[in-house]
Motif scaffolding. Structure first.
Motif, short mmCIF file in Angstrom:
data_model
loop_
_atom_site.label_atom_id
_atom_site.label_comp_id
_atom_site.label_asym_id
_atom_site.label_seq_id
_atom_site.Cartn_x
_atom_site.Cartn_y
_atom_site.Cartn_z
N SER A 67 -10.38 -0.42 -7.95
CA SER A 67 -10.72 0.99 -7.95
C SER A 67 -12.24 1.14 -8.01
CB SER A 67 -10.07 1.69 -9.15
OG SER A 67 -10.31 3.07 -9.09
N VAL A 68 -12.82 1.79 -6.99
CA VAL A 68 -14.27 2.01 -6.93
C VAL A 68 -14.53 3.45 -7.35
CG1 VAL A 68 -16.31 2.02 -5.46
CG2 VAL A 68 -14.49 0.32 -5.07
N PRO A 69 -15.19 3.65 -8.50
CA PRO A 69 -15.44 5.01 -8.99
C PRO A 69 -16.33 5.82 -8.04
CG PRO A 69 -15.77 3.37 -10.72
CD PRO A 69 -15.64 2.63 -9.43
N ALA A 70 -16.23 7.13 -8.16
CA ALA A 70 -17.03 8.05 -7.35
C ALA A 70 -18.52 7.78 -7.56
CB ALA A 70 -16.70 9.49 -7.72
N GLY A 71 -19.27 7.79 -6.47
CA GLY A 71 -20.71 7.66 -6.54
C GLY A 71 -21.23 6.26 -6.83
N GLU A 72 -20.38 5.25 -6.76
CA GLU A 72 -20.82 3.89 -7.11
C GLU A 72 -20.77 2.95 -5.91
OE1 GLU A 72 -19.20 2.17 -10.63
OE2 GLU A 72 -19.56 3.98 -11.82
N LEU A 73 -21.59 1.88 -6.01
CA LEU A 73 -21.63 0.80 -5.02
C LEU A 73 -21.10 -0.44 -5.71
CD1 LEU A 73 -22.59 -0.50 -2.33
CD2 LEU A 73 -24.79 -0.86 -3.44
N TRP A 74 -20.05 -1.03 -5.14
CA TRP A 74 -19.44 -2.21 -5.74
C TRP A 74 -19.51 -3.40 -4.80
CZ3 TRP A 74 -15.04 -2.53 -9.60
CH2 TRP A 74 -15.23 -1.60 -10.63
N GLU A 75 -19.62 -4.60 -5.40
CA GLU A 75 -19.54 -5.86 -4.66
C GLU A 75 -18.25 -6.54 -5.08
OE1 GLU A 75 -21.89 -10.07 -3.90
OE2 GLU A 75 -22.83 -8.52 -5.13
N ILE A 76 -17.39 -6.86 -4.09
CA ILE A 76 -16.09 -7.45 -4.35
C ILE A 76 -16.03 -8.81 -3.65
CG2 ILE A 76 -13.60 -7.18 -4.01
CD1 ILE A 76 -14.23 -4.08 -3.78
#
Length: 107
Positions: A67-76
């Motif tokens: 789950s990627v929260p609103a307004g965030e940049l994630w590296e998976i």
């Protein structure tokens, strides 16, 4: 099906140029590969990476939800276990694609 492009940083850097998430996205996976996901929307977005195969007990291997929260940049990390033996790529699905962008990087 949309093959997500791969960016490989050099000593001079690289423009990541994230593109719009799409139904049927696929990506290269294995050591050094990662999926960058930017969620520009107002609510979280679920990213699901299919995990092919079955367990030793013959049950389907569960997929990997993130789950990627609103307004965030994630590296998976795109692990080798996500590689489909038929396509040699990871299959990625999204709960929503509006305001979601992505790119694959290889270190």
């Amino acid at each position: 099906m949309a093959d997500i492009p791969v960016r490989r940083p050099t000593v001079d850097g690289v423009n990541l140029a994230l593109g719009a998430a799409a139904a049927g996205d696929t990506a290269e996976c294995g050591p050094g590969f990662a999926l960058l996901v930017s969620n520009g929307g107002g609510s979280s977005v679920d990213v699901t990476i299919a995990v092919p195969g079955t367990t030793l007990y013959g049950v389907a291997t569960p997929d990997k939800p993130i789950s990627v929260p609103a307004g965030e940049l994630w590296e998976i990390p795109l692990l080798e276990v996500y590689r489909d033996p038929a396509t040699r790529r990871a299959a990625i699905s999204w709960s929503a694609t509006t305001s979601v962008t992505r790119i694959v990087v290889r270190r």
